[in-house]
Write a protein that holds these residues in place. Sequence first.
Motif, PDB file in Angstrom:
ATOM      1  N   SER A  39       0.858  -1.179   0.000  1.00 47.76           N
ATOM      2  CA  SER A  39       0.000   0.000   0.000  1.00 47.76           C
ATOM      3  C   SER A  39       0.900   1.237   0.000  1.00 47.76           C
ATOM      4  N   LEU A  40       0.462   2.267  -0.692  1.00 44.98           N
ATOM      5  CA  LEU A  40       1.205   3.518  -0.796  1.00 44.98           C
ATOM      6  C   LEU A  40       0.324   4.645  -0.283  1.00 44.98           C
ATOM      7  N   THR A  41       0.833   5.351   0.707  1.00 40.43           N
ATOM      8  CA  THR A  41       0.054   6.406   1.339  1.00 40.43           C
ATOM      9  C   THR A  41       0.912   7.646   1.504  1.00 40.43           C
ATOM     10  N   ILE A  42       0.397   8.787   1.047  1.00 44.84           N
ATOM     11  CA  ILE A  42       1.060  10.065   1.279  1.00 44.84           C
ATOM     12  C   ILE A  42       0.575  10.598   2.623  1.00 44.84           C
ATOM     13  N   ILE A  43       1.514  11.002   3.460  1.00 45.29           N
ATOM     14  CA  ILE A  43       1.200  11.577   4.767  1.00 45.29           C
ATOM     15  C   ILE A  43       1.734  13.007   4.798  1.00 45.29           C
ATOM     16  N   ASP A  44       0.863  13.954   5.070  1.00 44.15           N
ATOM     17  CA  ASP A  44       1.275  15.339   5.273  1.00 44.15           C
ATOM     18  C   ASP A  44       1.190  15.626   6.764  1.00 44.15           C
ATOM     19  N   LEU A  45       2.343  15.942   7.369  1.00 47.57           N
ATOM     20  CA  LEU A  45       2.399  16.279   8.790  1.00 47.57           C
ATOM     21  C   LEU A  45       2.612  17.784   8.929  1.00 47.57           C
ATOM     22  N   PRO A  46       1.733  18.461   9.666  1.00 51.07           N
ATOM     23  CA  PRO A  46       1.931  19.897   9.855  1.00 51.07           C
ATOM     24  C   PRO A  46       3.270  20.166  10.540  1.00 51.07           C
ATOM     25  N   PRO A  47       3.989  21.199  10.101  1.00 49.94           N
ATOM     26  CA  PRO A  47       5.300  21.492  10.697  1.00 49.94           C
ATOM     27  C   PRO A  47       5.188  21.784  12.193  1.00 49.94           C
ATOM     28  N   ARG A  48       6.099  21.216  12.933  1.00 52.22           N
ATOM     29  CA  ARG A  48       6.229  21.434  14.374  1.00 52.22           C
ATOM     30  C   ARG A  48       4.963  21.088  15.172  1.00 52.22           C
ATOM     31  N   ASP A  49       4.113  20.233  14.648  1.00 50.11           N
ATOM     32  CA  ASP A  49       2.904  19.816  15.359  1.00 50.11           C
ATOM     33  C   ASP A  49       3.221  18.524  16.114  1.00 50.11           C
ATOM     34  N   VAL A  50       3.552  18.669  17.376  1.00 53.17           N
ATOM     35  CA  VAL A  50       3.966  17.532  18.193  1.00 53.17           C
ATOM     36  C   VAL A  50       2.856  16.488  18.289  1.00 53.17           C
ATOM     37  N   GLN A  51       1.620  16.911  18.416  1.00 54.44           N
ATOM     38  CA  GLN A  51       0.504  15.971  18.535  1.00 54.44           C
ATOM     39  C   GLN A  51       0.348  15.129  17.268  1.00 54.44           C
ATOM     40  N   ALA A  52       0.471  15.767  16.111  1.00 51.24           N
ATOM     41  CA  ALA A  52       0.350  15.026  14.849  1.00 51.24           C
ATOM     42  C   ALA A  52       1.467  13.994  14.717  1.00 51.24           C
ATOM     43  N   ILE A  53       2.676  14.368  15.095  1.00 54.24           N
ATOM     44  CA  ILE A  53       3.801  13.426  15.033  1.00 54.24           C
ATOM     45  C   ILE A  53       3.596  12.274  16.009  1.00 54.24           C
ATOM     46  N   LYS A  54       3.046  12.561  17.192  1.00 52.44           N
ATOM     47  CA  LYS A  54       2.754  11.494  18.157  1.00 52.44           C
ATOM     48  C   LYS A  54       1.728  10.516  17.600  1.00 52.44           C
ATOM     49  N   VAL A  55       0.700  11.036  16.945  1.00 53.57           N
ATOM     50  CA  VAL A  55      -0.316  10.162  16.344  1.00 53.57           C
ATOM     51  C   VAL A  55       0.326   9.282  15.277  1.00 53.57           C
ATOM     52  N   PHE A  56       1.124   9.897  14.415  1.00 56.23           N
ATOM     53  CA  PHE A  56       1.799   9.152  13.346  1.00 56.23           C
ATOM     54  C   PHE A  56       2.676   8.052  13.934  1.00 56.23           C
ATOM     55  N   THR A  57       3.540   8.400  14.885  1.00 59.02           N
ATOM     56  CA  THR A  57       4.464   7.411  15.449  1.00 59.02           C
ATOM     57  C   THR A  57       3.733   6.319  16.236  1.00 59.02           C
ATOM     58  N   SER A  58       2.580   6.642  16.810  1.00 58.25           N
ATOM     59  CA  SER A  58       1.832   5.610  17.538  1.00 58.25           C
ATOM     60  C   SER A  58       1.282   4.547  16.586  1.00 58.25           C
ATOM     61  N   ILE A  59       1.068   4.918  15.335  1.00 59.68           N
ATOM     62  CA  ILE A  59       0.539   3.967  14.355  1.00 59.68           C
ATOM     63  C   ILE A  59       1.665   3.140  13.738  1.00 59.68           C
ATOM     64  N   VAL A  60       2.745   3.794  13.338  1.00 55.90           N
ATOM     65  CA  VAL A  60       3.794   3.094  12.591  1.00 55.90           C
ATOM     66  C   VAL A  60       4.969   2.641  13.449  1.00 55.90           C
ATOM     67  N   ASN A  61       5.039   3.104  14.689  1.00 55.63           N
ATOM     68  CA  ASN A  61       6.084   2.722  15.646  1.00 55.63           C
ATOM     69  C   ASN A  61       7.477   3.219  15.279  1.00 55.63           C
ATOM     70  N   PHE A  62       7.570   4.314  14.536  1.00 59.99           N
ATOM     71  CA  PHE A  62       8.849   4.979  14.291  1.00 59.99           C
ATOM     72  C   PHE A  62       8.582   6.415  13.862  1.00 59.99           C
ATOM     73  N   PHE A  63       9.611   7.241  13.958  1.00 63.56           N
ATOM     74  CA  PHE A  63       9.503   8.634  13.550  1.00 63.56           C
ATOM     75  C   PHE A  63       9.705   8.746  12.043  1.00 63.56           C
ATOM     76  N   PRO A  64       9.030   9.706  11.424  1.00 59.79           N
ATOM     77  CA  PRO A  64       9.291   9.920  10.001  1.00 59.79           C
ATOM     78  C   PRO A  64      10.711  10.446   9.814  1.00 59.79           C
ATOM     79  N   PRO A  65      11.312  10.203   8.676  1.00 55.76           N
ATOM     80  CA  PRO A  65      12.680  10.684   8.453  1.00 55.76           C
ATOM     81  C   PRO A  65      12.723  12.205   8.462  1.00 55.76           C
ATOM     82  N   GLN A  66      13.749  12.745   9.084  1.00 54.14           N
ATOM     83  CA  GLN A  66      13.902  14.199   9.164  1.00 54.14           C
ATOM     84  C   GLN A  66      14.907  14.731   8.158  1.00 54.14           C
ATOM     85  N   VAL A  67      15.749  13.848   7.640  1.00 53.66           N
ATOM     86  CA  VAL A  67      16.758  14.239   6.655  1.00 53.66           C
ATOM     87  C   VAL A  67      16.160  14.062   5.268  1.00 53.66           C
ATOM     88  N   PRO A  68      16.250  15.084   4.404  1.00 55.34           N
ATOM     89  CA  PRO A  68      15.700  14.958   3.055  1.00 55.34           C
ATOM     90  C   PRO A  68      16.249  13.749   2.312  1.00 55.34           C
TER      91      PRO A  68
END
Length: 190
Positions: A39-68
Motif C-alpha cells: 500500500s502507498l500512502t502520502i502523509i502530510d504532517l503539519p510542521p512542528r505539530d507535536v501531537q500530529a507526530i505522536k499520532v503518526f508514530t503511535s501507528i507506525v512505531n517509528f519517527f518519520p525521516p527528518q533528513v531529506p
Amino acid sequence: MAKALIYSSALDDTPNDSDSRDLFNNNNGFSIKELRKLSLTIIDLPPRDVQAIKVFTSIVNFFPPQVPNTSSISGRSRCLWISPNRYLMKSEDPDLFSTLDHKKLIITDITSGRTIFRLLGAESREILAKGCPLDLRNQSLLPGQCAQTVIGSTNVLFDIIDEVTLDILVARGFALHFFHWLEKATQGPS
C-alpha cells in the motif's frame, strides 16, 4: 462488508492477487519484478505539530525521516521523505491508517495510482544510468536513501533498499512506457 480488491496491473490490465510478478530476468543476476501488494500512502504532517507526530508514530512505531531524501524502516513499512513535511509510506499492511481519526494529518491513498518496479542485481544502477541525470554510483545513493528524478522521460521515485535492490515508483499511466524503456536499456548501450 466490502469486497477485497484485486490488484490489476498497469502493464497488462489482468487481475492478479500475487505479491509480485517477475517481468524480466537476463540470467546474469539482473531481474525486474512488479510489486503488487504494497500500500502507498502520502502523509502530510503539519510542521512542528507535536501531537500530529505522536499520532503518526503511535501507528507506525517509528519517527518519520527528518533528513531529506532518506527513509525510516520498521517491520513491514518504509517511510520515505519526499518533501518538507510530506512522506510516502510503503507498507505490506493495507489497513495501516484505516482507523485513524486525526484532523491534523492529511492522508492520501495512492496505491492504485502507482506501479512499483523492483530491480535486483549489481547492474541495476548501470542500466538506469542510461536514462537518468542522477549520479547512480553506489557511493552517491546509499541504502536507506530515496530520490525523485527522471528516467527515460518518466518521473520516478527511487527507494534504495540495499546495494543491489532498488524500488522505482512510477505513475500508473507511465508504467508501460517505463517498462518498455527498461527492456530496451537492458539490451545494450544507450
